[in-house]
Write an enzyme that holds these catalytic residues in place. Structure first.
Site, PDB file in Angstrom:
ATOM      1  N   ARG A 193       0.857  -1.196   0.000  1.00 54.00           N
ATOM      2  CA  ARG A 193       0.000   0.000   0.000  1.00 54.00           C
ATOM      3  C   ARG A 193       0.888   1.239   0.000  1.00 54.00           C
ATOM      4  O   ARG A 193       2.084   1.131   0.251  1.00 54.00           O
ATOM      5  CB  ARG A 193      -0.849  -0.007   1.274  1.00 54.00           C
ATOM      6  CG  ARG A 193       0.023  -0.143   2.511  1.00 54.00           C
ATOM      7  CD  ARG A 193      -0.742  -0.399   3.779  1.00 54.00           C
ATOM      8  NE  ARG A 193       0.189  -0.548   4.893  1.00 54.00           N
ATOM      9  CZ  ARG A 193       0.578  -1.702   5.395  1.00 54.00           C
ATOM     10  NH1 ARG A 193       0.137  -2.831   4.881  1.00 54.00           N
ATOM     11  NH2 ARG A 193       1.426  -1.743   6.401  1.00 54.00           N
ATOM     12  N   THR A 205      -4.161   5.275   4.963  1.00 47.78           N
ATOM     13  CA  THR A 205      -3.654   4.147   4.182  1.00 47.78           C
ATOM     14  C   THR A 205      -4.746   3.089   4.031  1.00 47.78           C
ATOM     15  O   THR A 205      -5.924   3.368   4.259  1.00 47.78           O
ATOM     16  CB  THR A 205      -2.364   3.578   4.819  1.00 47.78           C
ATOM     17  OG1 THR A 205      -1.803   2.608   3.940  1.00 47.78           O
ATOM     18  CG2 THR A 205      -2.601   2.919   6.170  1.00 47.78           C
ATOM     19  N   ASN A 206      -4.375   1.887   3.634  1.00 49.35           N
ATOM     20  CA  ASN A 206      -5.346   0.787   3.499  1.00 49.35           C
ATOM     21  C   ASN A 206      -4.702  -0.508   4.008  1.00 49.35           C
ATOM     22  O   ASN A 206      -3.570  -0.490   4.479  1.00 49.35           O
ATOM     23  CB  ASN A 206      -5.809   0.664   2.047  1.00 49.35           C
ATOM     24  CG  ASN A 206      -4.649   0.395   1.120  1.00 49.35           C
ATOM     25  OD1 ASN A 206      -4.028  -0.655   1.158  1.00 49.35           O
ATOM     26  ND2 ASN A 206      -4.318   1.394   0.300  1.00 49.35           N
ATOM     27  N   ARG A 207      -5.422  -1.633   3.882  1.00 52.11           N
ATOM     28  CA  ARG A 207      -4.961  -2.854   4.531  1.00 52.11           C
ATOM     29  C   ARG A 207      -4.161  -3.798   3.615  1.00 52.11           C
ATOM     30  O   ARG A 207      -3.922  -4.941   3.964  1.00 52.11           O
ATOM     31  CB  ARG A 207      -6.170  -3.620   5.103  1.00 52.11           C
ATOM     32  CG  ARG A 207      -6.857  -2.866   6.229  1.00 52.11           C
ATOM     33  CD  ARG A 207      -7.751  -3.789   7.019  1.00 52.11           C
ATOM     34  NE  ARG A 207      -8.965  -4.125   6.311  1.00 52.11           N
ATOM     35  CZ  ARG A 207      -9.355  -5.361   6.010  1.00 52.11           C
ATOM     36  NH1 ARG A 207      -8.624  -6.395   6.337  1.00 52.11           N
ATOM     37  NH2 ARG A 207     -10.480  -5.571   5.374  1.00 52.11           N
ATOM     38  N   SER A 208      -3.748  -3.346   2.456  1.00 50.54           N
ATOM     39  CA  SER A 208      -3.026  -4.246   1.553  1.00 50.54           C
ATOM     40  C   SER A 208      -1.702  -4.691   2.190  1.00 50.54           C
ATOM     41  O   SER A 208      -0.940  -3.878   2.696  1.00 50.54           O
ATOM     42  CB  SER A 208      -2.764  -3.525   0.230  1.00 50.54           C
ATOM     43  OG  SER A 208      -2.010  -4.352  -0.602  1.00 50.54           O
TER      44      SER A 208
END
Ligand code: CTP
Length: 389
Positions: A193, A205-208
């Site tokens: 991410r 942000t995100n959970r990738s």
């Protein structure tokens, strides 16, 4: 396929030890030269005489009863060591660097590749200590054939059964005859991410997790490609033998991609790039108030669209898309707008997971569903499709 290959089969004390007889027989049928090394506990399940008869070689079962030093001699002689079956005990010993018997000492003394085929009770296989040991060994480039799920010696159903003979033999062949079909090709892969800072301590942000991108980089590397991996924040260790660049923000990722893409044959953008960032960065930590706040966000640049604008001849581009509704429709739209050759569509069950089920869509609109499997396996299949185009 294995003519003149020198293979040491290490047998440890599991009920599955008898299955190694069949594996040794198959290796001999494929014309490998096989030496069997047995631990003390393995001899409780199968006799050395059985292995001696099938392998047509003396079985090595002690460090001490030979004039020479079997661990050094065998370590240098062999092309590959396959530990079949491998108990939780040998995995734990190897992960800790313990060499207190013939098999662990040979494993530590060899520079050849080592393949481990675990077999154990389901609770042992699920034990987090075992898993830590397996990941430690993977980091040191040990190869694994995962155990199968099925009926175990205890009568229970679960994961822990020795993988089938076919899977183990295939792994041995793959390790000894690596497919180098991507030699001379340059792969650029983005992963994980990006994050956008709001203030000195907060981020968007995100959970990738990066698992897909790292698996693709590793698969391409194994097949002979020169690989550059540009990764946002991730807890994963970069695969060995690749060029690795760590970035944080979407701007940094864009800059690195545009710097590297000119000499690239295949670009695979698995990264979940943040689409928005705070309009301004606060030098001081934002203080909370009693009222709700409005946080103005602005769009980040679309990296793939910037690559498209560069018109790089011969470049194949594959994007990734994670959708939770109108999956194919949304993915096809991105494929067209970003000028991609392929888009790999997955859903939110893939986030952070070792497995995924994906649909590959190409620029002609053809779709192919790949059933749920490991990201490592999917990485191979995605590369196969891109290569064939
Ligand atoms: N991507 C990119 N630059 C961005 C955002 C995404 O290059 N600023 C790439 C991703 O790496 C991925 C593809 O575009 O390969 C699709 O990303 P995704 O976030 O799913 O799609 P978006 O176009 O951002 O659309 P949305 O967030 O609305 O689903």
């Amino acid at each position: 396929m294995l003519e003149n290959k020198k293979i040491v089969v290490g047998v440890t004390g599991s009920i599955a030890a008898y299955k190694s007889l069949d594996i040794v027989r198959e290796l001999k049928r494929l014309e490998a030269d096989v030496v069997v090394v047995m631990t003390e506990n393995a001899k409780r399940f199968v006799t050395p005489l059985s292995f001696k008869t099938i392998s047509s070689n003396e079985v090595i079962d002690s460090l001490w009863n030979k004039k020479s030093m079997p661990h050094i001699d065998l370590g240098e002689w062999m092309d590959l060591l396959a530990i079949v079956p491998a108990t939780a005990n040998i995995i734990g010993k190897l992960a800790s660097g313990i060499a207190d018997d013939i098999l662990s000492t040979i494993t530590l003394a060899t520079k050849s590749p080592v393949l481990i085929a675990p077999a154990m009770n389901v609770n042992m296989w699920r034990n987090p200590i075992l898993h830590k040991n397996v990941s430690t060994l993977k980091k040191f480039n040990f190869h694994f054939v995962e155990p199968d799920t099925g009926e175990l010696a205890s009568g229970k159903i679960g994961k822990g059964r020795l993988a089938t003979k076919e899977k183990i033999i295939k792994s041995i062949i793959d390790i000894l005859n690596p497919k180098l079909d991507l030699k001379g090709k340059n792969f650029l892969v983005t992963a994980s991410r990006t994050e956008e800072p709001l203030d000195p301590v907060r981020i968007m942000t995100n959970r990738s997790s990066g698992k897909f991108g790292y698996a693709i980089a590793e698969a391409a590397k194994k097949r002979g490609a020169d690989v550059t991996l540009i990764s946002g924040p991730s807890t994963l260790d970069p695969p060995q033998g690749i060029e690795f660049t760590q970035v944080r923000t979407s701007d940094q990722m864009k800059e690195e991609v545009l710097k590297k893409v000119k000499n690239t044959d295949v670009l695979i953008m698995t990264a979940a790039v943040t689409d928005y960032k705070p309009e301004s960065f606060s030098q001081q930590k934002l203080k909370k108030t009693k009222n709700k706040i409005n946080l103005p966000l602005i769009r980040t640049d679309d990296i793939l669209s910037s690559v498209k604008a560069e018109h790089i001849k011969g470049l194949k581009v594959c994007g990734f898309s994670l959708e939770t509704s109108k999956h194919i429709e949304n993915a096809e739209k991105k494929l067209k707008e970003k000028g991609l050759d392929f888009i790999v569509l997955n859903d939110d069950t893939a986030l952070g997971s070792d497995t995924a089920k994906v649909i590959i869509i190409d620029k002609t609109g053809a779709t192919e569903k790949l059933p749920r499997t490991t990201k490592k396996e999917l990485a191979e299949q995605i590369i196969d499709r891109i290569k064939a185009a």
